[in-house]
Enzyme design. Structure first.
Site, PDB file in Angstrom:
ATOM      1  N   HIS A   1      18.189   2.499   8.209  1.00 63.24           N
ATOM      2  CA  HIS A   1      17.229   1.858   9.128  1.00 63.24           C
ATOM      3  C   HIS A   1      17.879   1.076  10.271  1.00 63.24           C
ATOM      4  O   HIS A   1      17.928   1.563  11.379  1.00 63.24           O
ATOM      5  CB  HIS A   1      16.202   0.989   8.399  1.00 63.24           C
ATOM      6  CG  HIS A   1      15.281   1.775   7.540  1.00 63.24           C
ATOM      7  ND1 HIS A   1      14.500   2.779   8.044  1.00 63.24           N
ATOM      8  CD2 HIS A   1      15.047   1.750   6.206  1.00 63.24           C
ATOM      9  CE1 HIS A   1      13.794   3.326   7.069  1.00 63.24           C
ATOM     10  NE2 HIS A   1      14.112   2.731   5.936  1.00 63.24           N
TER      11      HIS A   1
ATOM     12  N   LYS B   1       0.832  -1.203   0.000  1.00 66.27           N
ATOM     13  CA  LYS B   1       0.000   0.000   0.000  1.00 66.27           C
ATOM     14  C   LYS B   1       0.865   1.250   0.000  1.00 66.27           C
ATOM     15  O   LYS B   1       0.552   2.247  -0.630  1.00 66.27           O
ATOM     16  CB  LYS B   1      -0.873   0.028   1.256  1.00 66.27           C
ATOM     17  CG  LYS B   1      -2.127  -0.769   1.145  1.00 66.27           C
ATOM     18  CD  LYS B   1      -3.130  -0.268   2.173  1.00 66.27           C
ATOM     19  CE  LYS B   1      -4.452  -0.985   2.024  1.00 66.27           C
ATOM     20  NZ  LYS B   1      -5.436  -0.508   2.990  1.00 66.27           N
ATOM     21  N   PHE B   2       1.974   1.148   0.756  1.00 69.38           N
ATOM     22  CA  PHE B   2       2.886   2.270   0.833  1.00 69.38           C
ATOM     23  C   PHE B   2       3.452   2.590  -0.550  1.00 69.38           C
ATOM     24  O   PHE B   2       3.493   3.740  -0.974  1.00 69.38           O
ATOM     25  CB  PHE B   2       4.013   1.938   1.812  1.00 69.38           C
ATOM     26  CG  PHE B   2       5.162   2.880   1.738  1.00 69.38           C
ATOM     27  CD1 PHE B   2       5.040   4.178   2.227  1.00 69.38           C
ATOM     28  CD2 PHE B   2       6.369   2.499   1.174  1.00 69.38           C
ATOM     29  CE1 PHE B   2       6.102   5.063   2.151  1.00 69.38           C
ATOM     30  CE2 PHE B   2       7.429   3.382   1.097  1.00 69.38           C
ATOM     31  CZ  PHE B   2       7.301   4.663   1.575  1.00 69.38           C
ATOM     32  N   ASN B   3       3.848   1.562  -1.269  1.00 65.62           N
ATOM     33  CA  ASN B   3       4.424   1.778  -2.596  1.00 65.62           C
ATOM     34  C   ASN B   3       3.436   2.438  -3.540  1.00 65.62           C
ATOM     35  O   ASN B   3       3.801   3.284  -4.348  1.00 65.62           O
ATOM     36  CB  ASN B   3       4.911   0.447  -3.184  1.00 65.62           C
ATOM     37  CG  ASN B   3       6.419   0.334  -3.079  1.00 65.62           C
ATOM     38  OD1 ASN B   3       7.105   1.338  -2.965  1.00 65.62           O
ATOM     39  ND2 ASN B   3       6.922  -0.875  -3.129  1.00 65.62           N
TER      40      ASN B   3
ATOM     41  N   ASP C   1      13.648   9.848   4.824  1.00 66.02           N
ATOM     42  CA  ASP C   1      13.162   8.768   3.974  1.00 66.02           C
ATOM     43  C   ASP C   1      12.252   9.305   2.860  1.00 66.02           C
ATOM     44  O   ASP C   1      12.653   9.329   1.699  1.00 66.02           O
ATOM     45  CB  ASP C   1      12.464   7.688   4.806  1.00 66.02           C
ATOM     46  CG  ASP C   1      12.436   6.338   4.098  1.00 66.02           C
ATOM     47  OD1 ASP C   1      12.760   6.312   2.901  1.00 66.02           O
ATOM     48  OD2 ASP C   1      12.110   5.323   4.724  1.00 66.02           O
TER      49      ASP C   1
ATOM     50  N   MET D   1       7.402  13.374   1.292  1.00 68.48           N
ATOM     51  CA  MET D   1       6.083  13.413   0.652  1.00 68.48           C
ATOM     52  C   MET D   1       5.092  12.541   1.414  1.00 68.48           C
ATOM     53  O   MET D   1       3.911  12.869   1.523  1.00 68.48           O
ATOM     54  CB  MET D   1       6.205  12.931  -0.791  1.00 68.48           C
ATOM     55  CG  MET D   1       4.905  12.911  -1.566  1.00 68.48           C
ATOM     56  SD  MET D   1       5.169  12.454  -3.285  1.00 68.48           S
ATOM     57  CE  MET D   1       5.052  10.662  -3.184  1.00 68.48           C
TER      58      MET D   1
ATOM     59  N   LYS E   1       1.332   4.524  -2.796  1.00 66.85           N
ATOM     60  CA  LYS E   1       1.155   5.934  -2.438  1.00 66.85           C
ATOM     61  C   LYS E   1       2.040   6.844  -3.303  1.00 66.85           C
ATOM     62  O   LYS E   1       1.880   8.059  -3.273  1.00 66.85           O
ATOM     63  CB  LYS E   1       1.519   6.156  -0.967  1.00 66.85           C
ATOM     64  CG  LYS E   1       0.531   5.560   0.003  1.00 66.85           C
ATOM     65  CD  LYS E   1      -0.621   6.507   0.291  1.00 66.85           C
ATOM     66  CE  LYS E   1      -1.577   5.894   1.295  1.00 66.85           C
ATOM     67  NZ  LYS E   1      -2.750   6.729   1.536  1.00 66.85           N
ATOM     68  N   TYR E   2       2.996   6.246  -4.010  1.00 67.72           N
ATOM     69  CA  TYR E   2       3.803   7.054  -4.915  1.00 67.72           C
ATOM     70  C   TYR E   2       2.997   7.543  -6.113  1.00 67.72           C
ATOM     71  O   TYR E   2       3.450   8.406  -6.863  1.00 67.72           O
ATOM     72  CB  TYR E   2       5.012   6.254  -5.411  1.00 67.72           C
ATOM     73  CG  TYR E   2       6.245   6.372  -4.556  1.00 67.72           C
ATOM     74  CD1 TYR E   2       7.065   7.502  -4.648  1.00 67.72           C
ATOM     75  CD2 TYR E   2       6.613   5.371  -3.671  1.00 67.72           C
ATOM     76  CE1 TYR E   2       8.210   7.616  -3.876  1.00 67.72           C
ATOM     77  CE2 TYR E   2       7.749   5.482  -2.890  1.00 67.72           C
ATOM     78  CZ  TYR E   2       8.547   6.609  -2.994  1.00 67.72           C
ATOM     79  OH  TYR E   2       9.680   6.724  -2.228  1.00 67.72           O
TER      80      TYR E   2
END
Lengths: 608, 608
Positions: free
Chosen positions: B449, B229-231, B504, B507, B233-234
């Site tokens: 990280h 899901k994070f990816n 990181d 945005m 968001k790009y």
């Protein structure tokens, strides 16, 4: 009903929904707008905000203090006859009875259990709401054009003017003044004029070398539970000379430096367009001259900004002034604080500057370290302010009652003349005794901090039912009284208490240029708040603030003053209607529980 | 000693103190500066940063890939004879033996106990130091003229270029392009030219109505443990068209929009003066053309900024390309990534643009979701990259070894020519298996990280002894893998690990305009870090970064490369010497414990 009475008397706000459920009253048909506090709308762009013309005429009333409260008389004859003007005058006995009534309530076992359970229920209910409706809320926001968290209005509802710039800003300003005007006379000591260069020479420092470290105005680990250390952080480089020069409205320069910095802060707010602030300026009550001086400072340096509205904070430091023999009694302090306001209200013609300044003042605050203990127990047997001549400081509740009482009379007098009224917005529940929150429950329109509601389920539930706005400053608390992770803001928000976010003292607590955004960002990150949560807090902050009816209509929607979803205009607030409906339904549900219980009790009483 | 070997081979850094204690070596007398990585100093103000003149001549070497590693041959004859140029070539077998050695070490019971206890000791020792010396440290900082947390240099050591602007910035930029050039052709689909207006029409949206909510690029509660899901968001508004148009270097506009936004970010850094950033740009390895295209993008749009240095990130997505039949084998991917670099190094004359761009590139990163599991167990029996033709993705360690191996050969070749070298700075320990941290312990100069060091005391202790820099991004972790309050940054810092703070993806994670300051502010607030802590982190970030020797001397002091307090110039870093002495003493103490134990073991072995 007790709070409602006090609120109505002072033109404070009380939610009609709560009033109607609990009052068994027939539908209140007076238009909702009438219950709103009166604030001056800001001057139009073409108007001069400093225009001293058109002050209303002198009413010729006379004012006298009796028992710590100012009484207004229509004329000399009425004064002689001791027949005051027909304003409601507060009654100390009623107040103490009401206080003890609520004190009994908050310690009553079954009531505690009931409130505790209802609060738990509220929290769980919100969790459920979140799980079920989070995505729908976000969908509503996504389809809401042109409005997002960045361009909803936010008000910094609690910020001290003397610390409204951040530490870097203050540092830059000090360096700048030294660079540009080292030879300017900035102080006078025993008749000798002192230049800026001499001030720094006497401190053995070169402003070029000054850093935020040596400035040392930022709170750190050393200030935790040390309000005394925190207070001394107001002195740049530990030097009270610099505090006087840069952070005061009264000094040799007439507060010019301070005014310039405040205006720079205001300018940044205007640039940001969506951020507003309500800085708190001090009136100490040492002398009646403080008011005209403050008004002159405001007008002379042109401090007005459309993005700022002002609050007057009164420090609870009678004991210090008394010790220094600056004041004969507590009554004199109250007189110094309030008499000039009554005079300016009765005769604006002769107090044009103060009359003008009061247009931009929307409330009063009572400030100091709440954790300081007072030995005196406030009751109707307590000495009245005019005979309070001891060096002991009166307790918190005493201060609050007399502040409220005078504000209430003043508001009624001003309302009669069609002038703006004031809200009482004290610091309360930051530390100290739980009784503070009881006093404020009666006397305050809204409060700052409210942390200790955590400790009393009954009061917390009452604050919920009465939807009393609470300006919370978790970063400030984090440096002073309560670690961030333990701050109850998230929990209060979830339960539906009316919370807003504020910075308290950017100079001491914040790191970035945008203190209010830093406050929101950290809350959002640490507590994983959703956009809807953030926008709800922002909406609360506008409601809580002293912005005028007209501005609130512009920022929140035409019907902002209506309760429940019909008061929300998502196009302006970016708060999902699902959220608003949930809040309203939940409140009505709690209220109907209570009113049903009351009815059945009445029936039982009747049939027995 | 194992890490030291790998570090020296690749011109990575290894602390001499650790080397000397553990290596029983006579004093290493080569000047410390020689061990430093080689980065180009930035062009002088009067120099043209895009000057393509003066490229070194062609050496005429030939390059061939064998077993996934590029071999350099002096000429055709040597190639035929299979006699490569005398560079150190890494050996897979040694690597797998070394890996298994360390893997055995980290699971060894007594070693685990020892490391665990030493780490606890380090933490308690720091607490003690803090209690005793906090005020002295602060005093040192207060008397340090003209330098404070705001004007020490800070480098954002881990930031993805495609998310280096904050969400509001991207939104504003999109609206701006639509307002100013709606009729510009911005894409081509099946031969048909498409204007900006048509792009938005096909998405059924009017950019005027666009908000950060509908843009939907910010991570939220929904992304926790959901890298997928994070990816996604790009993709602004969930539309990959907009990602291609605004956030890519290769598209119909030649990446113009992306370049413009990056330059706006760079400009803000330059304005701030003290903030630097190392954005990571992608090379995928689909085609050898990616490199010249990227270099052209950089030069054509004049993306150079004195406050930025570049890192190339290689996503670990061979499986996707293989599935789409874009690549025949993993070897081809490696070739596409590294061959152009070898060619540009051997023959800069014919690869002027790439040669120039490489001056501003200082390292490589390996990126993807580490929590993805790979079935393949890496060993010296694993198929070599040229025969890795299956659709399965190679495991993390395999990727790291072949990246390292090629960087190492490349660095040696470049060093021979007097050109700059590269650091390997992979994402590591964000999630997934602990073995990732073992691979990086051998192959990486520093990592991003490192959260999982929490789970292995032995590795954590090794990372401490070797002072491996770790760029941590607690706000990113908070949205993806680990709640803020559980983040080990504070603990690592206390123990003395070499940590820095980075954003990181502004945005996706940040709210304010100053993402790096937001990161520092939140860490300072939540963990109550002192100014000295913050400045130590900032100093670490400069050391970790790819800024050149000259810049580091300017920002940290002439002797920054020396270990211990003599490497610290408080006037530049605002780190107290007391702190530096504590760190150095503590490290030496740990090391002498180990070296004493080794000596006594040797004596026992000799006497038996």
């Amino acid at each position: 009903m007790i709070r409602e009475k006090y609120a109505r008397l002072a033109y404070h706000r009380f939610p009609r929904t709560t009033a109607q459920y609990l009052g068994h009253r027939r539908l209140d048909t007076t238009p909702l707008e009438e219950g709103l506090p009166d604030f001056h709308p800001p001057p139009l762009p073409e108007e001069d905000p400093y225009c001293l013309e058109n002050a209303p005429p002198n009413l010729g009333y006379l004012v006298r203090m009796q028992g710590g409260i100012l009484y207004v008389y229509d004329n000399k004859k009425m004064l002689e006859r001791q027949e005051p003007h027909s304003l409601p005058y507060p009654d100390l006995e009623t107040y103490t009875v009401d206080m003890s009534h609520i004190l009994a309530l908050i310690t009553d076992g079954p009531t505690k259990t009931y409130c505790h359970r209802r609060l738990n229920f509220l929290e769980s209910k919100f969790s459920l709401h979140e799980m079920l409706n989070e995505m729908s809320e976000f969908k509503e926001l996504k389809s809401n054009p042109h409005r997002d968290f960045y361009n909803v209005r936010k008000v910094d509802t609690h910020i001290h003017a003397a610390a409204c710039m951040n530490q870097k800003h203050l540092l830059r300003f000090i360096k700048h003044t030294y660079q540009t005007e080292p030879d300017r006379t900035v102080a006078e000591k025993r008749g000798r004029k002192i230049t800026l260069r001499q001030v720094f020479d006497s401190l053995h420092m070169d402003p070029y070398d000054l850093t935020v470290d040596s400035l040392d105005v930022h709170a750190g680990r050393q200030t935790f539970h040390r309000f005394d250390k925190f207070n001394s952080k107001y002195n740049p480089v530990g030097a009270s000379e610099l505090r006087d020069l840069y952070l005061k409205t009264e000094n040799y320069l007439g507060g010019e430096y301070f005014a310039r910095m405040v205006k720079e802060v205001a300018w940044e707010l205007e640039e940001s367009k969506y951020q507003y602030s309500e800085p708190r300026l001090s009136i100490y009550g040492r002398s009646p001259e403080e008011w005209p001086n403050l008004a002159r400072w405001f007008i002379q340096h042109k401090v007005y900004s459309p993005n700022m509205r002002w609050i007057i904070q009164v420090p609870r430091i009678y004991d210090i002034f008394r010790l220094k023999k600056l004041l004969p009694s507590f009554g004199k302090m109250l007189e110094n604080i309030f008499l000039p306001l009554f005079e300016a209200t009765i005769n604006p013609q002769d107090h044009r500057e103060l009359h003008l300044f009061l247009k931009y003042v929307t409330g009063f605050d009572s400030v100091d370290d709440e954790s300081k203990h007072s030995d005196h127990m406030f009751s109707d047997k307590s000495p009245s302010p005019d005979v309070w001549t001891s060096e002991q400081n009166p307790p918190y509740s005493y201060y609050l009652y007399y502040m409220y009482a005078n504000i209430m009379v003043l508001n009624n007098l001003r309302r009669e003349r069609g002038l703006s009224t004031f809200l009482f917005r004290p610091h309360c529940g930051e530390a100290g005794s739980i009784t503070h929150l009881v006093s404020a429950f009666l006397t305050a329109d809204n409060i700052s901090h409210g942390l200790l509601l955590k400790k009393s389920p009954v009061l917390q539930y009452l604050y919920y039912l009465a939807q009393i706005p609470i300006a919370m400053s978790p970063l400030s608390n984090n440096s002073l009284f309560l670690e961030y992770s333990k701050n109850p803001l998230r929990e209060f928000l979830h339960k539906g208490l009316h919370v807003s976010l504020s910075t308290d003292d950017p100079m001491q607590f914040h790191y970035t240029k945008e203190a209010l955004m830093e406050e929101y960002a950290i809350a959002a990150q640490v507590w994983k708040l959703s956009t809807c949560d953030l926008c709800e807090i922002a909406r609360n902050s506008v409601l809580q603030s002293g912005l005028s009816h007209q501005e609130k209509q512009k920022f929140l929607g035409q019907n902002y003053y209506k309760e429940g979803p019909e008061g929300n205009d998502i196009r302006k607030t970016n708060v999902a209607q699902i959220r608003m409906a949930f809040r309203y339904e939940t409140l009505c549900n709690e209220l109907s529980f209570l009113s049903d219980a009351m009815k059945s009790e009445e029936i039982t009483a009747l049939t027995n």
